[in-house]
Structure formats: C-alpha cells, structure tokens
Design an enzyme around this catalytic site. Structure first.
Site, PDB file in Angstrom:
ATOM      1  N   GLU A   1     -16.187 -10.281   3.505  1.00 41.94           N
ATOM      2  CA  GLU A   1     -14.869 -10.113   2.851  1.00 41.94           C
ATOM      3  C   GLU A   1     -14.225 -11.432   2.033  1.00 41.94           C
ATOM      4  O   GLU A   1     -14.030 -11.524   0.983  1.00 41.94           O
ATOM      5  CB  GLU A   1     -13.713  -9.468   3.441  1.00 41.94           C
TER       6      GLU A   1
ATOM      7  N   CYS B   1      -8.048  -1.648   4.243  1.00 36.35           N
ATOM      8  CA  CYS B   1      -7.940  -2.916   5.204  1.00 36.35           C
ATOM      9  C   CYS B   1      -9.508  -3.288   5.809  1.00 36.35           C
ATOM     10  O   CYS B   1      -9.742  -4.223   6.411  1.00 36.35           O
ATOM     11  CB  CYS B   1      -6.797  -3.160   5.879  1.00 36.35           C
TER      12      CYS B   1
ATOM     13  N   GLU C   1       0.750  -0.917  -0.038  1.00 43.49           N
ATOM     14  CA  GLU C   1       0.003   0.011   0.036  1.00 43.49           C
ATOM     15  C   GLU C   1       0.909   1.209  -0.165  1.00 43.49           C
ATOM     16  O   GLU C   1       0.543   2.187  -0.715  1.00 43.49           O
ATOM     17  CB  GLU C   1      -0.776  -0.204   1.370  1.00 43.49           C
TER      18      GLU C   1
ATOM     19  N   SER D   1      -6.964   2.091  -2.048  1.00 42.08           N
ATOM     20  CA  SER D   1      -5.944   1.532  -2.363  1.00 42.08           C
ATOM     21  C   SER D   1      -6.047  -0.094  -3.009  1.00 42.08           C
ATOM     22  O   SER D   1      -7.170  -0.635  -2.369  1.00 42.08           O
ATOM     23  CB  SER D   1      -5.087   1.008  -1.143  1.00 42.08           C
TER      24      SER D   1
ATOM     25  N   GLU E   1       2.187   1.573  -3.215  1.00 42.62           N
ATOM     26  CA  GLU E   1       1.165   2.218  -4.270  1.00 42.62           C
ATOM     27  C   GLU E   1       0.866   3.800  -3.954  1.00 42.62           C
ATOM     28  O   GLU E   1       0.900   4.320  -4.844  1.00 42.62           O
ATOM     29  CB  GLU E   1      -0.136   1.390  -4.075  1.00 42.62           C
TER      30      GLU E   1
ATOM     31  N   LYS F   1     -15.363  -9.161   8.129  1.00 41.17           N
ATOM     32  CA  LYS F   1     -14.487 -10.202   7.367  1.00 41.17           C
ATOM     33  C   LYS F   1     -15.028 -11.314   7.001  1.00 41.17           C
ATOM     34  O   LYS F   1     -14.714 -11.890   5.930  1.00 41.17           O
ATOM     35  CB  LYS F   1     -13.249 -10.628   8.429  1.00 41.17           C
TER      36      LYS F   1
ATOM     37  N   CYS G   1     -10.161  -1.601  14.783  1.00 42.52           N
ATOM     38  CA  CYS G   1     -10.542  -2.953  14.846  1.00 42.52           C
ATOM     39  C   CYS G   1     -10.798  -3.412  16.329  1.00 42.52           C
ATOM     40  O   CYS G   1     -11.336  -4.432  16.404  1.00 42.52           O
ATOM     41  CB  CYS G   1      -9.452  -4.096  14.204  1.00 42.52           C
TER      42      CYS G   1
ATOM     43  N   GLU H   1     -14.491 -11.995  -5.825  1.00 42.25           N
ATOM     44  CA  GLU H   1     -13.104 -11.687  -6.285  1.00 42.25           C
ATOM     45  C   GLU H   1     -12.030 -12.241  -5.363  1.00 42.25           C
ATOM     46  O   GLU H   1     -10.988 -12.140  -5.841  1.00 42.25           O
ATOM     47  CB  GLU H   1     -13.239 -10.220  -6.517  1.00 42.25           C
TER      48      GLU H   1
END
Lengths: 399, 639
Positions: B397, B335, B308, B355, B311, B394, B566, B402
């Site tokens: 996710e 994230c 990241e 990102s 990037e 999560k 988190c 994908e």
C-alpha cells in the site's frame, strides 16, 4: 486386425448387449449375489473384491452416483486393457451398464489414458451404436426407468491417475493427486458422490459373470483367485503379447508359453511390482502368491539388474505425484542409491539405510503409488544381491 | 450465513469436516477406542490427531494447521492402527469404528525419523541465516527426534531462485517442504488461489499461475501464507536495514506510527502469551531505538471514521434525498489493503463502492509530511515515515504510486510486528520490561474507537458509535451498553446487523452542518450493515451483492482481508490460531474499555486538526487532497 482371440473366460464368446438384455429379469441383489459367488477381485492390481465395492456403493445414500471405468492403463509393461478397448468394447461397456444398474447410477465415465486418444473415435462410435440400439440412454433394453449413459474423458498422461482417488481428482479438473482415505470413493467419490471405480478388465469379467454365473467363473483359476487374467507379456521372449490364462499359472508355465529362454528375472506387476529370480519361477500368478495387474516383464541373462532398477526408480522419481514426503523424496533417494551401486561408490551401511527407507515408504506413503514404488528396488536388491554386490567390485565396500 | 457457496477450492481440499454418509443419524454419537492401550471415548468422526491431543498424547505435525482443511501429505503424524497394513496419517483419519491406535511403535518412530531426514535432505540453507530460526516447525521437529546428522545427505546447491518481486511477500522455495499450507491458505481460507503445486514427482514445487513472479499475479499481499508457513520459505519483505540506516543518519527525522494490532501481539515475540497489550512499553522502546517521534495510528483511525462516516452520510443523502443514480451503495471500507487489492482484481466493477478515504496508515503518512512538517518546521524531505503494522499488504500500500499526496512518498516503510520485534531485540531491549510512555504530540493518544479497528467488526463499531451520536443526538451508551456494539463483534465469518434509526433525530453536528441540513430524511430508515473478515467471506458477500441478495441492500460493509481482522494480519507473530486471534482481540477490547475516550469524534486532536488544518471540514477540498484516494481496476488477468 489379428484373428479372433480365444480364451476360457474373457475371450470366450459373447454377443453384444446380451448381458444388458438379461438385466430385465435380474434384480440388483441377483447381480450382487452372482458377483459374490464369483469371488471376482479388482483386475487393476489391488485385488479388492468387486462385489464388496459395488455393495457399498449401492448402499450409499445418494440420488446421484457414478460408475467410473479406469482405462488409464499406465503400469509399465501393461497393454491388455488396450486390447479390450480395441476388440472387446461390448464387454467393457455392457459391464459398466450392469454396474450402473446394480449401484443405481445414471452416469458412467471412462477415464481413458491420454496416450490412447487414438481409440477415442472408435469408442465414441461404439457408444453411439449402443444408444441407437437402446443399450444406453433411457429405459434401457425396454426396462422402465433404467437410464444410463457413458461419456469418455481423456487423461493427461500422469501415472498416478490410475490410482482411483487421483483419477477422480483428475476427472474433477484438478491436479492428479491421491486423496485421503477414508472417506472412500464408494461414499465420497466423483464430485463428492458415491462412485465405483473399476478396471477395464473387471467390467469385462462382470459381463461374463452375469451371462454365465459366478459358479462357472469359479471353475477357472484358484480358490482365492477365481477366473482368468489377461497378462501383458513383454521383454526377452519370442512370443510377447496379451494372453488370457487362468489364475494359478506358474511363472515358468508362462515363460514357456511366451517362448522365453535364458530368463534371469521376471518383473511381476510392472514397475510397482516385484522382481523374481529363477529360484522363484515355480511361484503361482495369483492374488495369494505373485499378484499382478497383468504386467509381466521378462529379462534374460544378458540384462543388468542395476540397469533395470535404475529404470524403475527413474520412472517413480518422475511419476510420483509429489504430494507426500516418503514418495516424493524417498524415490529420489533410492535412485541416488542405485547410482551409487552402479558406480560402486557405496557403503553397505548406507544401502541398508535405503532398504529401511524403502520399507517406510511402503507403509507411510499416502497412496498405492508410493506404497509400492520401492518394491522393485527392494526385491531386486534382495533377490539379486550376488550380482549387485559381487559383479560390481571396487569402490568403498566397507562398513 | 445463507449465502451462495462461492468457493472454487477443490472438493477434496474442502473437507474441513470429513464427510461420511454413514454418519447420517449418528451425529452426536461416540465411539470407544484404544490409544496406546488406554480406553477412551471420542465423538464419532474425530480425527485420530484430535483424539490423541485431547488425551494429552503428542503427535508431531507439519502439514496440519488448525485454520486449514486436511491435507495428509507430510506424513509426519502417522500412527499404527491395528489391522491396517499401512500407517495412517492421524490428521486425516476420521474415527468411525472402535479402532486400536498405537502412537509410538518402532515402525512409527522410524517412519517419522525418515520423513524428517528426507525433508532435511532437500531443505536448502542453514538455520542460523534463516528468518525463522528458533521459530521453525521443521527445526523443532529435528530437535524433537534427535536429528544429529543428515542421514540422506543435504542439498548443497540452491534449486530455485528467490522471488522477491513483491513488496510484501518473499518466496524462498528452496526452504519449502511442500506441506501446502500456503496453497490451502490461498485457495481455501482466502479463496484467492495464487499458489499451487506445479510439475510432478521430485520436481514438484509451489509456484504461481504460469510460474510468474508474485508481483505479477493476483496476489493480494495478505501474507496469510506467511503466517502458516512452517519454515522460512515464505516471509515478508523486510525493510529494517533501511530503517536502521535512516535512524543512524542524523539528518533524518525518523517517525513511527504504531497500529493497535501489533501492540496487542508483539509481546508474543518476547515470550508472553497471546493477549498482552504492549502499547505504552512500545513507545519507550521505540524512542530508545532512536525514533524521533512515536505516533498512534489510532489518531488517523479516528480521522478515518470522520472522513469515511461523512462520506457515507453524503452517499446516503445523495441517494435518498437527491435520488442521484450515480451513487454507489453499499459503501465498502477501504482500510484493509489486502481487501482493496482483492476487490481490484476480482470485483473491479465495484471499485466505486470503496470508500475513497485512505487507510489510517496512509492518512497519517500524508499528514506527517504536510501538517506535522509545517508545525515542527522540518523539511518533509528529511522525514522518514515508518508504520508498524500487523500487515504485509501495508508494504504494498505505501508503495502504491498514488500514495504521494504530500508531494513525497507518504509512508516510506511498512514494518511488520515480527520485523519490529527483531529490531527491538537487536537494540538489546526486552520489551515487557520497558517503562510505559505516552505518544508524541501533536497527535497524542487516540480513542478506543480507533483502537478496535484491529479486530473484525472494529471499524463498524467505531463508525456506529459516531453515527449514533451524530444522527440521533444520543449517547452511544444509551443505545448500546457501555458503548460496546456487541452485534458486530466476534469471529463469525459474516455478520449482518440492522439498526432501525427511529424517528427521533438529533441536531446535525457543527462539523458537517454545511453538508446536510437536517436528519429528517433518515427518519424511519433502518441502517443495514455487514462485517466480513477473510476474503473467502468477502467473496460470499460480493457474490450475494452481484446476485442482488440481501447484502446488496446494505448501506455500509466492513471488509478485512485477514481472518480475525488486523489482529490476524500477515505481519503478526507466528504461529496463529483461532485461540491466539481471540486473545489478541480480547486484549484490544479490554484496552478500549479501559479508556475514557472511546469515540472518534470526541478525540480532541481530531477536532483540533479540522480547526487548524483541514479547515474546510470532512470530505472538504483539503481532506480530499490529503486523506482520500482512488483505486485501480486490475482484473484477474494480468499481462
């Protein structure tokens, strides 16, 4: 259209716009003084002194304030505001303009019950006419800087929106649910601004008070309940309708006027009110005795009290806004109790528990709806216990 | 923060501080009141509830929650105020005059008992079959008030079907007591607004827009509603049965990665106070349960920083040097899957600012079924990859279509802290008593930079530690004392920091030398970064960016969907409060400071994986295939 109504106070003569024109020579203190003199109390049912409400709203610090007319006439058995809205628009709207002047608001809103949408056109037409005659808009009645206008909003049919904070929530576009109080609308009302919410009939009374004075108003009614009241009389009588009577009229007098015979019970104050038996027909209709927002339902000897109870409880189970526990579930439990009484499948022990529950609902519910929703259940149970417990025999009467 | 108020919560629900215009000029004043005949002084505007609690008088509550605005709907906290006809909800009553309060009168006790009886009468189900057994506020109250029978009966039939459409959050409305904490969490705390009361009277219940399934509305899966539900009406979609099956299947190689936040909080499930880190005890417990290997998500957090961060450098380079107008800045972190879905729904036009780097969980997933499988000679098909996360999003996710870059489902199961605690208990293990063990190779232990991802500002701090060293060629310790980047720490809703890079640049590190020739183009640049936690704060920043405000000039912004980051995730132990989240964060920062390795780029396992596997470097082809992803503009309106 029926013939012109006659009455001592509300239905007395009034020339449209005259109270507004009188404002040119009155200060807001003058109006508050007259209101205080008049001892006018809110006509919606709760009976809060109007002068105090307006004084608090007038004293609240804010550039923007609102006047709201509660035309959400939803109490079962009430239809007197409809008469005012149809035949006495001048009294209502002029009263709202007076309120705007007194508290320093530039905007008035009429919260019209959804079922009255058929009145909307005539009300809007009347408001247009007021604007044309400079009774609304800028520099009203030629008084420099006195701006006020009125808009009308329609409710969507929830009974709870007659409660002023739920009404405000509804106006803001939210679900109709009562707010926590304090803070009160006089400080934090519509859009968070100081707001006075008054009943249609209250505004109409104010207009007369401004014209004729507080002292004149006090000549009518009782010492603690001044002026007159519009009663919506329905049920077992030959002459139902809207009557203007002075506060202090007894229930028996009212029954005679309405042509009621063989009356067993009178429900005073609608579904949220109390049910009185014959032995209490000498009670006075007044804030200090049998208080009411105007609904009077007459039941004759042929009526079944459990059926009446059932009707009221079904109403509350459906019309509770559902936010607070005592009202949402409590009413459902009381309705279950009514069904038990109906079938005879009950115990006295359980019915007593429901009575206690009804008392809790009166003190622990969030708003006036929940606080009054057990009144009918409790008063019928108390005042008609012979009929309820003796006529319907059978079932388990033990314990 | 001077940002535009972007809330769409009702005014009445925004009353965190009860407004009273009468207070003007009286702020800071106190008022003398009586509680149970004892005189006390309280600040003007204090609620009766707070006044009582400060004086050690217990008042039961249900709809009240420290993180949320006032509701006053359950009525369990009612008290008597002298001179008032009705009882007053203590949570909703601001003290403005010298009142006399009584908290335990016959009327009060009877009302409270009635309210509990009423709630129980409609509360479908039995405690022993409930996910919240022994951690249920209604159950606790029933005990407190000596409920030994159902006074007003007990509902025998289910009224509402369970909504298990969502990968993350299950709604079992039969257990709902209508406290509306979830509603307030969703609209007020998170400003998502998926849940609302529908219908009226006795039919009132909590539902979604148009009463659709939760999977079909704009729910971001943050699970904050779960954390604040007093009963079992909301809970996470629990995959532990499938995981047990995999563990019990000898053909399966079951691996688990543990994120830092569950480790800082799981002790709470075992009777420890908040703020006890269980990192190494957890490793031995997981092996005892039967996991074949135990990995540290922080390893891929370190990898995230490299990917990241690279990037970001590339975006800046292309924008500043190449003047490429296609480049989107600020770059947003990606994230937090709750935040990602929030952006996809509410600000889909900003999707290219995210990102492309995957979250640490998903990076680990794709490496486990490729790099690790090859290294160990295991058929990736036989690997079952579990991730223990503080997060309910999560779960969604890892089920995104994908997320299959390894050729398989990269991460098979997202497990919450709560669910893992349950598994550990089921295995008969008392976690705090377990010996401390290290993580498995080839990923081994990770850096403190990865660890602090758990707290709001952590990703930004980790990135800054690496960027400072990459760009300035200095030790982070020379710029920030002990390498603690304090300006991005703490629980302020939005943090904004400017870092002037100066003119003394270091050499470009080997690992990204092929991407940028030198740092001259960054001379004199002031790096502007921001940190937001909770989507309500994210919304403020997004609205500011839309309006071209100061955040639109940022280079990099960290967004976390959950309040506190988190550590306050929707999969964490219940209850949650600002105090609990603070202690969890402290545990994480303390563990970071105790480590020698505290910068992602210094993690030898990270360095090695670029040498051995991701051989064309950060943001290269291999890494792009495995460690990067794309997003889906979803919009607010779902057919």
């Amino acid at each position: 259209m029926e013939e012109k109504r006659k009455g001592a106070v509300l239905f007395s003569d009034y020339e449209r716009g005259s109270a507004i024109k009188k404002l040119r020579d009155l200060s807001r203190e003058d109006i508050l003084f007259e209101l205080k003199e008049s001892k006018l109390k809110g006509r919606g049912g709760a009976g809060f002194p109007t002068s105090t409400k307006w004084m608090l709203t007038a004293a609240a610090k804010s550039d923007i304030k609102y006047v709201v007319c509660n035309a959400d006439e939803g109490e079962p058995g009430t239809f007197k505001d409809r008469v005012l809205l149809m035949e006495y628009q001048a009294l209502i709207f002029d009263g709202m303009v007076i309120a705007g002047y007194t508290i320093g608001a530039k905007n008035g809103i009429v919260y019209l019950r959804g079922e009255y949408s058929y009145l909307l056109d005539s009300l809007e037409t009347y408001l247009m006419k007021m604007r044309e005659d400079n009774l609304l808009g800028k520099n009203i009645a030629g008084k420099e800087g006195f701006d006020f206008d009125i808009s009308i909003r329609l409710g969507s049919g929830a009974y709870v929106c007659g409660e002023e904070t739920a009404l405000i929530e509804s106006l803001e576009g939210h679900r109709g649910e009562a707010r926590n109080r304090p803070p009160y609308p006089v400080n934090t009302g519509y859009l968070g601004k100081p707001t006075t919410v008054n009943n249609v009939e209250t505004f109409a009374s104010v207009t007369h008070i401004v014209m004729k004075g507080g002292e004149w108003f006090c000549k009518h009614g009782t010492d603690k309940s001044t002026g007159s009241k519009l009663f919506s009389i329905s049920g077992d009588c030959s002459r139902p309708g809207v009557y203007e009577l002075p506060w202090g009229t007894t229930i028996q007098e009212l029954l005679d006027i309405a042509g009621a015979e063989n009356t067993k019970a009178v429900q005073v104050g609608g579904a949220s009110g109390i049910c009185l038996p014959k032995s209490q027909f000498d009670r006075k209709l007044a804030y200090e005795d049998a208080a009411t927002g105007g609904s009077i339902m007459i039941f004759n000897e042929e009526r079944d009290m459990i059926h009446i109870m059932n009707n009221f409880m079904e109403f509350f189970v459906e019309e509770s806004c559902g936010q607070c526990t005592p009202c949402r579930i409590g009413n459902a439990k009381l309705l279950e109790g009514v069904k038990m009484l109906e079938s005879g499948e009950y115990t006295f022990k359980y019915i007593n528990k429901l009575k206690e529950l009804g008392q809790t609902m009166q003190v622990a519910s969030k708003c006036g709806l929940g606080q009054s929703s057990s009144n009918a259940f409790l008063s019928i149970l108390e005042n008609f216990k012979d009929e309820i417990f003796n006529v319907r025999k059978g079932g388990n009467h033990g314990n | 923060m001077e940002t535009k108020e972007a809330s769409r919560a009702p005014v009445s629900q925004k009353a965190h501080i009860i407004e009273n215009k009468d207070f003007e000029g009286k702020i800071g004043g106190t008022v003398s009141i009586e509680i149970n005949e004892k005189k006390v002084q309280v600040p003007l505007g204090t609620t009766i509830l707070d006044a009582c609690r400060k004086n050690n008088i217990h008042i039961p509550t249900l709809c009240h929650h420290e993180d949320l605005c006032v509701a006053g709907v359950c009525r369990i906290c009612v008290v008597e105020v002298e001179g008032m006809r009705t009882l007053q909800a203590s949570c909703a009553f601001p003290i403005t005059s010298p009142i006399k309060i009584k908290t335990s009168t016959p009327m009060v006790r009877k009302a409270r008992r009635h309210i509990i009886d009423l709630l129980l009468s409609e509360h479908y189900g039995e405690c022993y079959s409930c996910v919240r057994n022994n951690n249920c506020e209604l159950q606790k109250l029933a005990k407190e008030y000596g409920v030994d029978s159902y006074t007003f009966g007990h509902v025998q039939k289910s009224k509402y079907p369970v909504d298990n459409s969502s990968f993350s959050v299950i709604r079992d409305i039969d257990k709902c007591i209508l406290c509306k904490r979830c509603v307030r969490t969703c609209i007020d705390l998170q400003e998502v607004g998926v849940l609302e009361a529908v219908h009226r009277g006795h039919d009132t219940h909590i539902n979604t827009f148009m009463e659709k399934d939760l999977a079909d509305v704009v729910c971001i899966n943050c699970g904050q509603c779960i954390n604040r539900c007093p009963t079992g009406a909301l809970h996470a979609n629990d995959p532990s049965d499938e995981i047990w099956d995999a563990i019990d299947n000898p053909k399966k190689h079951v691996v688990i990665q543990t994120a830092p936040s569950p480790r800082a909080a799981i002790g709470e499930e075992f009777g420890l106070g908040a703020g006890h880190s269980m990192t190494y005890q957890l490793n031995s417990a997981l092996r005892r349960i039967g996991f074949n290997a135990v990995f540290d998500t922080n390893f891929t957090a370190d990898l995230t920083i490299i990917e990241e961060g690279t990037e970001l450098i590339l975006r800046l380079y292309k924008a500043v040097v190449e003047k490429n107008p296609q480049i989107k800045l600020p770059q947003f972190t990606s994230c937090s899957p709750g935040w990602v879905k929030y952006l996809e729904h509410f600000y889909p036009e900003y999707i290219d600012n995210l990102s492309s780097a995957k979250s640490p969980q998903q990076m680990f997933g794709s490496l486990l079924k490729t790099f690790y499988a090859q290294k160990r000679g295991i058929n990736p098909e036989d690997i079952v990859s579990v991730a223990v996360m503080p997060c309910s999003a999560k779960k969604f996710e890892c089920n995104r279509p994908e997320m299959t870059d390894s050729g398989y489902k990269d991460v098979d199961y997202g497990l919450t802290t709560r669910e893992l605690a349950k598994m550990i208990k089921e295995a008969g293990i008392n976690l705090p008593e377990m010996p401390k063990e290290h993580f498995d190779d080839p990923f081994g232990d990770a850096s403190g930079a990865g660890l602090i991802f758990g707290a709001t500002g952590g990703v930004m701090e980790a990135a800054i530690r690496t960027i400072v060293e990459f760009v300035l060629g200095k030790k982070t310790e020379d710029v920030f004392e002990k390498a603690n980047v304090l300006p991005v720490r703490g629980f302020e809703g939005i943090k904004y920091v400017e870092l002037p890079l100066g003119t003394e640049m270091g050499p470009v590190p080997e690992i990204i030398k092929h991407l940028v020739p030198n740092w001259d183009w960054l001379k004199g640049v002031t790096l502007k970064v921001a940190v937001a936690h909770g989507t309500a704060n994210a919304k403020k920043i997004m609205e500011d960016i839309k309006a071209g405000g100061k955040f639109s000039e940022c280079h990099f912004i960290e967004f976390m969907a959950c309040p506190g980051g988190c550590i306050g995730g929707g999969g964490q132990p219940i209850p949650t409060s600002p105090e609990i989240r603070k202690k969890r964060a402290e545990a994480i920062y303390a563990e970071d400071e105790s480590l020698e390795l505290r910068k992602s780029h210094e993690n030898p396992n990270v360095v090695r994986i670029y040498e051995e596997y991701l051989t064309d470097g950060p943001c290269g082809h291999i890494s792009h295939k495995l460690l990067h992803t794309h997003y889906k503009p979803r919009g607010r309106y779902i057919a």
